[in-house]
Design a protein around this motif. Structure first.
Motif, short mmCIF file in Angstrom:
data_model
loop_
_atom_site.label_atom_id
_atom_site.label_comp_id
_atom_site.label_asym_id
_atom_site.label_seq_id
_atom_site.Cartn_x
_atom_site.Cartn_y
_atom_site.Cartn_z
N THR A 59 0.85 -1.18 0.00
CA THR A 59 0.00 0.00 0.00
C THR A 59 0.89 1.23 0.00
O THR A 59 2.07 1.15 0.36
CB THR A 59 -0.94 0.00 1.23
OG1 THR A 59 -1.85 1.09 1.12
CG2 THR A 59 -0.17 0.12 2.54
N THR A 60 0.34 2.35 -0.39
CA THR A 60 1.12 3.60 -0.41
C THR A 60 1.31 4.11 1.02
O THR A 60 0.40 4.00 1.85
CB THR A 60 0.40 4.66 -1.26
OG1 THR A 60 0.21 4.13 -2.57
CG2 THR A 60 1.22 5.94 -1.37
N PRO A 106 1.04 5.96 4.20
CA PRO A 106 -0.13 6.75 4.59
C PRO A 106 0.19 8.13 5.17
O PRO A 106 -0.73 8.86 5.53
CB PRO A 106 -0.79 5.87 5.66
CG PRO A 106 0.32 5.10 6.26
CD PRO A 106 1.32 4.88 5.15
N ASN A 116 1.85 12.08 5.15
CA ASN A 116 2.14 13.18 4.23
C ASN A 116 3.61 13.57 4.38
O ASN A 116 4.02 14.09 5.41
CB ASN A 116 1.23 14.37 4.53
CG ASN A 116 1.39 15.46 3.50
OD1 ASN A 116 1.91 15.23 2.41
ND2 ASN A 116 0.96 16.66 3.84
N SER A 132 6.68 9.77 -1.49
CA SER A 132 5.76 8.66 -1.23
C SER A 132 6.36 7.40 -1.85
O SER A 132 7.17 7.48 -2.78
CB SER A 132 4.36 8.93 -1.81
OG SER A 132 4.39 8.87 -3.21
N ASP A 136 5.64 2.72 -1.80
CA ASP A 136 4.83 1.59 -1.34
C ASP A 136 5.51 0.90 -0.17
O ASP A 136 6.74 0.75 -0.18
CB ASP A 136 4.61 0.58 -2.47
CG ASP A 136 3.67 1.11 -3.54
OD1 ASP A 136 3.07 2.17 -3.33
OD2 ASP A 136 3.55 0.45 -4.59
N LYS A 190 1.85 -4.08 3.63
CA LYS A 190 0.65 -3.81 4.43
C LYS A 190 0.77 -4.28 5.87
O LYS A 190 0.20 -3.66 6.76
CB LYS A 190 -0.57 -4.46 3.78
CG LYS A 190 -1.13 -3.68 2.63
CD LYS A 190 -2.41 -4.30 2.14
CE LYS A 190 -2.98 -3.46 1.02
NZ LYS A 190 -4.23 -4.04 0.49
#
Length: 182
Positions: free
Chosen positions: A38-39, A41, A43, A47, A49, A52
């Motif tokens: 997943t990317t 999360p 900010n 960014s 991956d 999870k």
């Protein structure tokens, strides 16, 4: 007669010893969860991956820690903006890698270049009983610089943790390949 008695006694004494056989090598039967990404999360000025089933710890200065609780490991990531100091940042990153030469058996570098995404960097695989077995740095060479290190929260025994190192190395490669600057 006496010689016969001594011979029988000696054979009896020697035959009572257990035969020592070499033990077969034992191999760990480790199973790891199937990979799903997943990317990130948070900010950040970047960014990428992440796996999870990891835990991301938000730290100051856009730093973070990606924890692997089941493996007792983490990837510690530091971020620094580039302000005409790219040479200093690269030198500092390489010094940290080569501090491991005392315990390392070998340090194998691998360079990365993705000109389209402006991602340039190196990954270092460190074999032996060093504190960190994977270190990397990536940059766009003008604004952003990231350094990462893999650490296990156990006494380093390279043979024992090698399967976990290889498992996490795939995640580091995924991180580098999916990295985007903002």
């Amino acid at each position: 007669m006496r010689n016969l008695f001594l011979l029988l006694f000696t054979l009896l004494f020697l035959s009572c010893n257990d035969v020592v056989l070499p033990k077969p090598k034992g191999y760990l039967s480790l199973t790891y969860p199937e990979k799903s990404y997943t990317t990130l999360p948070l900010n950040r000025p970047f960014s990428f991956d992440i796996l999870k089933n990891t835990t991301v710890i938000d730290e100051t200065n856009n730093w973070l820690k990606i924890k692997y609780p089941a493996l007792k490991a983490s990837i510690d990531i530091t971020y620094r903006p580039v302000n005409n100091n790219i040479k200093e940042l690269l030198t500092e990153a390489e010094k940290l890698v080569f501090k491991h030469t005392v315990k390392a058996e070998q340090i194998v570098p691998k360079d990365f270049v993705n000109a389209d995404k402006r991602v340039f960097g190196s990954l270092y695989e460190i074999t032996g009983n060093a504190a960190s077995h994977i270190q990397f740095h990536v940059t766009d060479s003008t604004k952003h610089f990231i350094k990462g290190s893999l650490y296990f929260y156990v006494k380093p025994n390279y043979d024992s943790i090698l399967p976990a190192v290889n498992y996490i190395k795939e995640d580091v490669l995924q991180l580098i390949e999916t990295l985007k600057w903002k």
